[in-house]
Design a protein around this motif. Structure first.
Motif, PDB file in Angstrom:
ATOM      1  N   GLU A 112      -4.693  72.974 -20.464  1.00 36.37           N
ATOM      2  CA  GLU A 112      -4.208  73.998 -19.530  1.00 36.37           C
ATOM      3  C   GLU A 112      -3.229  73.418 -18.518  1.00 36.37           C
ATOM      4  OE1 GLU A 112      -3.747  77.800 -18.795  1.00 36.37           O
ATOM      5  OE2 GLU A 112      -5.271  77.099 -20.221  1.00 36.37           O
ATOM      6  N   LYS A 113      -3.397  72.142 -18.213  1.00 33.70           N
ATOM      7  CA  LYS A 113      -2.526  71.465 -17.252  1.00 33.70           C
ATOM      8  C   LYS A 113      -1.057  71.456 -17.694  1.00 33.70           C
ATOM      9  CE  LYS A 113      -1.972  66.803 -15.278  1.00 33.70           C
ATOM     10  NZ  LYS A 113      -2.532  65.424 -15.288  1.00 33.70           N
ATOM     11  N   ALA A 114      -0.809  71.574 -19.010  1.00 38.40           N
ATOM     12  CA  ALA A 114       0.556  71.461 -19.543  1.00 38.40           C
ATOM     13  C   ALA A 114       1.424  72.673 -19.241  1.00 38.40           C
ATOM     14  CB  ALA A 114       0.498  71.244 -21.058  1.00 38.40           C
ATOM     15  N   TYR A 115       0.805  73.833 -19.023  1.00 34.89           N
ATOM     16  CA  TYR A 115       1.551  75.085 -18.989  1.00 34.89           C
ATOM     17  C   TYR A 115       1.920  75.470 -17.560  1.00 34.89           C
ATOM     18  CZ  TYR A 115      -0.141  75.205 -23.744  1.00 34.89           C
ATOM     19  OH  TYR A 115      -0.420  74.875 -25.049  1.00 34.89           O
ATOM     20  N   GLY A 116       3.232  75.488 -17.289  1.00 37.11           N
ATOM     21  CA  GLY A 116       3.716  75.851 -15.967  1.00 37.11           C
ATOM     22  C   GLY A 116       3.893  77.352 -15.811  1.00 37.11           C
ATOM     23  N   LYS A 117       3.997  77.798 -14.576  1.00 38.80           N
ATOM     24  CA  LYS A 117       4.182  79.223 -14.309  1.00 38.80           C
ATOM     25  C   LYS A 117       5.533  79.726 -14.794  1.00 38.80           C
ATOM     26  CE  LYS A 117       1.113  79.317 -10.288  1.00 38.80           C
ATOM     27  NZ  LYS A 117       0.993  79.599  -8.826  1.00 38.80           N
ATOM     28  N   ASP A 118       6.496  78.809 -14.938  1.00 43.66           N
ATOM     29  CA  ASP A 118       7.829  79.197 -15.404  1.00 43.66           C
ATOM     30  C   ASP A 118       7.912  79.287 -16.914  1.00 43.66           C
ATOM     31  OD1 ASP A 118       7.560  76.538 -16.015  1.00 43.66           O
ATOM     32  OD2 ASP A 118       9.340  75.860 -14.939  1.00 43.66           O
ATOM     33  N   GLY A 119       6.785  79.102 -17.606  1.00 42.96           N
ATOM     34  CA  GLY A 119       6.775  79.189 -19.065  1.00 42.96           C
ATOM     35  C   GLY A 119       7.050  77.875 -19.755  1.00 42.96           C
ATOM     36  N   LYS A 120       7.407  76.837 -19.004  1.00 44.81           N
ATOM     37  CA  LYS A 120       7.685  75.532 -19.604  1.00 44.81           C
ATOM     38  C   LYS A 120       6.377  74.791 -19.872  1.00 44.81           C
ATOM     39  CE  LYS A 120      12.264  75.053 -17.520  1.00 44.81           C
ATOM     40  NZ  LYS A 120      13.138  74.236 -16.639  1.00 44.81           N
ATOM     41  N   VAL A 121       6.435  73.905 -20.866  1.00 45.27           N
ATOM     42  CA  VAL A 121       5.252  73.139 -21.259  1.00 45.27           C
ATOM     43  C   VAL A 121       5.561  71.660 -21.089  1.00 45.27           C
ATOM     44  CG1 VAL A 121       3.556  72.717 -23.066  1.00 45.27           C
ATOM     45  CG2 VAL A 121       4.717  74.931 -22.952  1.00 45.27           C
ATOM     46  N   ASN A 122       4.697  70.951 -20.395  1.00 44.84           N
ATOM     47  CA  ASN A 122       4.873  69.514 -20.180  1.00 44.84           C
ATOM     48  C   ASN A 122       3.898  68.762 -21.083  1.00 44.84           C
ATOM     49  OD1 ASN A 122       5.226  66.930 -19.307  1.00 44.84           O
ATOM     50  ND2 ASN A 122       4.593  67.292 -17.194  1.00 44.84           N
ATOM     51  N   PRO A 123       4.407  68.093 -22.146  1.00 44.33           N
ATOM     52  CA  PRO A 123       3.524  67.412 -23.081  1.00 44.33           C
ATOM     53  C   PRO A 123       3.073  66.028 -22.636  1.00 44.33           C
ATOM     54  CG  PRO A 123       5.783  67.153 -23.804  1.00 44.33           C
ATOM     55  CD  PRO A 123       5.825  67.991 -22.552  1.00 44.33           C
ATOM     56  N   VAL A 124       3.541  65.561 -21.472  1.00 47.13           N
ATOM     57  CA  VAL A 124       3.196  64.213 -21.013  1.00 47.13           C
ATOM     58  C   VAL A 124       1.720  64.172 -20.615  1.00 47.13           C
ATOM     59  CG1 VAL A 124       3.644  62.424 -19.300  1.00 47.13           C
ATOM     60  CG2 VAL A 124       5.549  63.760 -20.240  1.00 47.13           C
ATOM     61  N   GLY A 125       0.934  63.458 -21.409  1.00 47.26           N
ATOM     62  CA  GLY A 125      -0.470  63.269 -21.103  1.00 47.26           C
ATOM     63  C   GLY A 125      -1.339  64.508 -21.268  1.00 47.26           C
ATOM     64  N   THR A 126      -0.906  65.491 -22.043  1.00 40.65           N
ATOM     65  CA  THR A 126      -1.670  66.741 -22.150  1.00 40.65           C
ATOM     66  C   THR A 126      -1.984  67.139 -23.585  1.00 40.65           C
ATOM     67  OG1 THR A 126       0.372  68.070 -22.132  1.00 40.65           O
ATOM     68  CG2 THR A 126      -0.684  67.634 -20.008  1.00 40.65           C
ATOM     69  N   ALA A 127      -1.621  66.315 -24.559  1.00 37.55           N
ATOM     70  CA  ALA A 127      -1.830  66.665 -25.965  1.00 37.55           C
ATOM     71  C   ALA A 127      -3.143  66.048 -26.466  1.00 37.55           C
ATOM     72  CB  ALA A 127      -0.643  66.198 -26.798  1.00 37.55           C
ATOM     73  N   THR A 128      -3.297  65.951 -27.799  1.00 38.42           N
ATOM     74  CA  THR A 128      -4.574  65.464 -28.357  1.00 38.42           C
ATOM     75  C   THR A 128      -4.406  64.369 -29.397  1.00 38.42           C
ATOM     76  OG1 THR A 128      -4.552  67.131 -30.124  1.00 38.42           O
ATOM     77  CG2 THR A 128      -5.636  67.741 -28.052  1.00 38.42           C
ATOM     78  N   GLY A 129      -3.163  63.958 -29.692  1.00 37.10           N
ATOM     79  CA  GLY A 129      -2.933  63.025 -30.786  1.00 37.10           C
ATOM     80  C   GLY A 129      -3.320  61.587 -30.463  1.00 37.10           C
TER      81      GLY A 129
END
Length: 501
Positions: A176-193
């Protein structure tokens, strides 16, 4: 066109200029350069720069997948079958209108648990993205949590290939931390691989560290230092001089400069084609599209440009898809060729794959001989994509993996050739084609689905929206010290938890 010998010589002359450009930047890169069981850092050169700040909803998603950063509920195996990833199992409900996925025990790279609520939220964000990811173009997808460890994914109409759709990297799951209010997604440190994206340097480099809590076990490499290098000669030289361990998409002209033990080729579902703009400009005229098709000899491209690493195209689906040749039918509804009358056209292509610019030169010669005036526009893909999707050119030479989006032969038809397609480079909008694609989408039986796809292929080629040139093999350069590198016919995986040096 330059001869292979001249191209090789030019590549060798560049080698001294590239020394040191790929030195490792990770914190522990010097602690284990020998590659023990703990694994040294991997140095990789990828061909395509991030164009959307690592957004998971476009082409950048495939970079995140290739680097082992992000994953979804399912993934594709070598046979093109959906197999478990974050989901351990699944079953169809309501006649295929919904699917229930049972999650495995896993963690996000920020330390939070992968829960049904988090997965449902991630899929909802993807479904609301603009433009929609290609894998769900035209599909009304919803997701809801069912208890702690199950997610119900539903579509407006029955979708027999939903587990295949969910293999697409654009449908990867982030915390949930990855998803910003502006619709952008930050993949730094928020994925599962198995590898966590920890630092990015614009569109030129990325640093990844091993994610020790990966559900599939600790990766053998301690991290990855990735460089995005559009110049194919530079990628090949970096491998040859030992500055990188793995180089993506080695140009065929550079193969001879490499140690043969570092050259690895694989048949793919990738084609190089000439896409004609059917919506505006010269090629809005079907007769002029037919004239272009008749002027082009794909065998010259296969022989002169790809030097044995491709074969003349027979259609949209190449020999890597063994079922296609026995099901192919003749294109239908082709127009009669018209006189070009020296009409001017601009063909665009990108130099991240060096063969494309050379292929465009061959086509320029063939089309000029037929009576067209031809200008070429060559850029990197990052600088070309927006204009390409905006229809600013008469034609484009593009390399496309027909199974990249889902592993399903029909999904790419919807995204690339229908009125609502999100990657429709020909801007084709034909009600008969749309009807055939819709019929193929409705088929749940795999052989019948393939038959329906071939009927749609015949109609698309009959409109001369695309002129297939060659079916490709992809060459990957892998250092001899590297073990466990991934050769993926679907070009989604590049390094994995078992890759090491």
């Amino acid at each position: 066109m330059r001869s292979p010998r001249l191209r090789l010589t030019a590549g060798l002359l560049l080698a001294p200029l590239l020394s040191g450009c790929f030195s490792s930047s990770g914190d522990d890169s010097s602690s284990d350069s020998s590659g023990s069981s703990e694994g040294g850092r991997l140095r990789v050169a990828l061909a395509f720069q991030p164009t959307e700040n690592y957004s998971p909803y476009g082409e950048d998603a495939f970079s995140l997948s290739r680097l082992g950063v992000a994953e979804g509920l399912t993934r594709l195996d070598a046979n093109g079958t959906a197999v478990p990833a974050l989901a351990e199992s699944w079953r169809s409900e309501q006649g295929g209108k919904s699917w229930l996925f049972t999650l495995r025990d896993a963690k996000f790279q920020d330390g939070s648990d992968v829960t049904a609520e988090a997965v449902a939220s991630a899929l909802a964000h993807a479904a609301e993205a603009e433009p929609a990811p290609a894998a769900i173009s035209g599909v009304k997808l919803t997701a809801e949590a069912v208890g702690e460890d199950q997610v119900k994914v539903s579509t407006a109409d029955a979708d027999p290939v939903l587990p295949l759709r969910l293999t697409n990297p654009s449908l990867a799951v982030f915390s949930e931390k990855a998803y910003g209010k502006d619709g952008k997604v930050n993949p730094v440190g928020t994925a599962t691989g198995p590898f966590e994206l920890t630092k990015t340097t614009g569109d030129t480099a990325a640093t990844l560290d091993r994610f020790d809590d990966y559900w599939g076990g600790r990766a053998q490499a301690s991290g990855i230092d990735a460089r995005f290098v559009s110049d194919g000669t530079a990628r090949a030289n970096a491998l040859r001089t030992g500055d990188v361990d793995i180089a993506e998409a080695v140009p065929v002209a550079q193969v001879a400069s490499l140690d043969k033990d570092t050259v690895h080729e694989i048949n793919t579902a990738r084609n190089t084609s000439l896409y004609l703009n059917t919506q505006a400009g010269v090629f809005k005229d079907a007769g002029l599209r037919a004239a272009a098709r008749e002027a082009i000899d794909p065998s010259v491209v296969a022989r002169g440009v790809y030097e044995g690493y491709a074969e003349p195209a027979q259609g949209l689906y190449g020999p890597a898809l063994t079922w296609a040749s026995g099901k192919r039918i003749e294109p239908t509804g082709r127009a009669k060729a018209a006189d070009p009358k020296a009409k001017s056209i601009t063909i665009a292509t990108y130099n991240d794959r060096p063969e494309l610019a050379e292929a465009a030169q061959v086509l320029q010669q063939q089309l000029q001989k037929a009576g067209f005036k031809v200008k070429l526009e060559v850029r990197t893909y990052a600088r070309l994509e927006s204009d390409l999707l905006a229809g600013k050119f008469d034609a484009a030479v593009v390399s496309r993996n027909m199974m990249l989006d889902t592993g399903d032969p029909v999904t790419v038809l919807a995204s690339d050739y229908t009125c609502d397609g999100s990657y429709n480079l020909s801007f084709l909008c034909d009600k008969d084609v749309d009807k055939l694609v819709a019929a193929a989408q409705a088929e749940s039986d795999p052989p019948k689905r393939q038959d329906a796809a071939m009927k749609a292929e015949a109609a698309i080629l009959g409109r001369d929206a695309e002129i297939p040139l060659v079916h490709l093999k992809v060459v990957t350069g892998i250092g001899t010290s590297v073990k466990g590198a991934l050769l993926d016919p679907y070009e989604r995986e590049f390094v994995g938890s078992g890759t090491r040096r």
